[in-house]
Design a protein around this motif. Sequence first.
Motif, PDB file in Angstrom:
ATOM      1  N   GLY A 139       0.806  -1.212   0.000  1.00 33.26           N
ATOM      2  CA  GLY A 139       0.000   0.000   0.000  1.00 33.26           C
ATOM      3  C   GLY A 139       0.840   1.263   0.000  1.00 33.26           C
ATOM      4  N   THR A 174       0.918   6.428   6.750  1.00 33.47           N
ATOM      5  CA  THR A 174       1.765   6.310   5.557  1.00 33.47           C
ATOM      6  C   THR A 174       1.534   7.464   4.593  1.00 33.47           C
ATOM      7  N   ASP A 247      -6.658   7.001  -0.832  1.00 31.09           N
ATOM      8  CA  ASP A 247      -6.059   5.854  -0.156  1.00 31.09           C
ATOM      9  C   ASP A 247      -7.141   4.794  -0.062  1.00 31.09           C
ATOM     10  N   ALA A 249      -6.931   1.627   0.722  1.00 27.15           N
ATOM     11  CA  ALA A 249      -6.634   0.436   1.526  1.00 27.15           C
ATOM     12  C   ALA A 249      -7.891  -0.056   2.235  1.00 27.15           C
ATOM     13  N   ASN A 250      -8.833   0.862   2.447  1.00 28.06           N
ATOM     14  CA  ASN A 250     -10.080   0.477   3.124  1.00 28.06           C
ATOM     15  C   ASN A 250     -11.219   0.228   2.141  1.00 28.06           C
ATOM     16  N   HIS A 273      -3.757  -7.326  -0.424  1.00 31.39           N
ATOM     17  CA  HIS A 273      -3.549  -8.201   0.730  1.00 31.39           C
ATOM     18  C   HIS A 273      -4.520  -7.850   1.859  1.00 31.39           C
TER      19      HIS A 273
HETATM   20  C1  LIG Z   1      -2.619  -0.687   5.512  1.00 28.58           C
HETATM   21  C2  LIG Z   1      -2.812   0.686   5.081  1.00 28.58           C
HETATM   22  C3  LIG Z   1      -1.826   1.366   4.346  1.00 28.58           C
HETATM   23  C4  LIG Z   1      -0.434   0.805   4.079  1.00 28.58           C
HETATM   24  O1  LIG Z   1      -0.431  -0.391   3.372  1.00 28.58           O
HETATM   25  P1  LIG Z   1       0.842  -1.363   3.423  1.00 28.58           P
HETATM   26  O2  LIG Z   1       0.505  -2.446   2.463  1.00 28.58           O
HETATM   27  O3  LIG Z   1       0.974  -1.820   4.837  1.00 28.58           O
HETATM   28  O4  LIG Z   1       2.030  -0.563   2.977  1.00 28.58           O
HETATM   29  C5  LIG Z   1      -2.119   2.628   3.887  1.00 28.58           C
HETATM   30  N1  LIG Z   1      -3.303   3.217   4.155  1.00 28.58           N
HETATM   31  C6  LIG Z   1      -4.262   2.598   4.882  1.00 28.58           C
HETATM   32  C7  LIG Z   1      -5.574   3.302   5.150  1.00 28.58           C
HETATM   33  C8  LIG Z   1      -4.052   1.315   5.367  1.00 28.58           C
HETATM   34  O5  LIG Z   1      -5.005   0.727   6.097  1.00 28.58           O
END
Ligand SMILES: *Cc1c(COP(=O)(O)O)cnc(C)c1O
Length: 485
Positions: A139, A174, A247, A249-250, A273
């Motif tokens: 991510g 991040t 972002d 990731a969610n 992942h």
């Molecule tokens: C997990 C996460 C990341 C970072 O992802 P990685 O694969 O661990 O580098 C970034 N932003 C959010 C909101 C996350 O939950």
Amino acid sequence: MMYKDTPVIVTQKGEVEGQRMVPKAELPHVDAAAYYGDASRPGKAPLPNLAEITVLRHYTNLSLKNYGVENGTYPLGSCTMKYNPKINEDAASLTGFAQTHPLQPDSTIQGNLELLWDLEKQLSFICGMDRFTFQPAAGAHGEMTGLLLIKAYHEKRGDTDRNVMIVPDSAHGTNPASAMMVGYKVREVKSNERGMVDLAALKAAIGDGKDIAGLMLTNPSTLGIFDENVIEITKMVHEAGGLNYYDGANLNAIMMQVRPGDMGFDVVHLNVHKTFSTPHGGGGPGAGPVGLKNILAPFLPVPFVEKQDDQFRLVHETEDTIGKVRGFIGSFGIFVRTYAYILANGQDGLKAVSEGAVANSTYMFEKLKNDYKVPTSTKTMHEFIITSEVLKSKYGVNTMDVAKRLIDYGFHPPTVYFPLIVPEAMMVEPTETETREDLDQLIDAFKKIAEEAATEPDLVKGAPHNTPIARPNETQAARNPVLKA
Ligand SMILES: *Cc1c(COP(=O)(O)O)cnc(C)c1O
């Protein structure tokens, strides 16, 4: 005494007719000195001389000391520790996928390239984007790649004064780190009392807009809150000449409900992942593919897959590419799992995933909101925050104590002391793959601990009581782990 007369058939010399001598168990001798010259080791390697079963037992026992999603509920907020269906593994271990080499000619890996080509189209559909790159390894790496695309876009237009990335205070950690990595200044925007971006503060941060490269939005935020002003936010940034980074990731909270591309975002990363159930933890491999709108397509990292006359090929060079951010095309085996997951679920299944993630989280939140303090009353999505602030002020029991006590009850603790904007935070993400029974057991454990804090605070403060190690120095344990007793 029949055996007395049995003829002796074992011979050192050779074969008796109709039989075959069992060969001596000897490894072929390799003259290392002749082969490797100066590079060969002078003596024997200092390896412990252990029986195979001793080594096997050692590693099996070590693996049992670990706790994973296949042992029990793992509500680590923001990390989406959902179950990884085994059908993904079956697909990824098919010989044609698992035994290919990244340097093989394109003509011999047409199936692999077709998979990536089709996956790019499907991820684009899911996110409302035009293209995807598979290169980033995670991510955070995707964030860096997406920001490099934004940077390349402004530079190509000669718009070189744009050096500020706006990042709300409820972003994942991040986000500001990635902005710094590509050389941007980070301008923070505060959240309002509902846990959303404060529009007046955003307006102030944009100012005359001349130095704004863009904005990064973690949505739902680290408070688990979907920002209801998201369209207004992206519009304000676009009007200032900046680009919007999502972002994603969610994504498991919104998948097949709304799409980043439709909300005004130009670039998005996914954590396959997390959302798409590929393996997770232990440092990888994962993957953070990045989706982008056509305005950013000229800068796409290479290689990427192109289809021409029913043939698939890797494009290794374009005029304006930002280049490579990683070797070859990315974590190919991970993308086979992503693809298997998407196909196994289908459109309706993916929609059910996000509904389930939000339903499970909301169920837990409603059951726990009276036992712990909550930072806002805003409805949360796939994860929620509860805090130990009251337990701390009344009984001296803090979030670390609650987390450690959960281990005694057989659970992995949630994410603790994050997000930083909430004191004594616990960030709980149950995921959609937990059953009602699993959720109820975890809820019971949280409730019991809140009771214990009042009646037996020392029991909670001394937890965990049954693990080989109880309370290591967390920083030291990560930086200088002691891996043997
Ligand atoms: C997990 C996460 C990341 C970072 O992802 P990685 O694969 O661990 O580098 C970034 N932003 C959010 C909101 C996350 O939950």
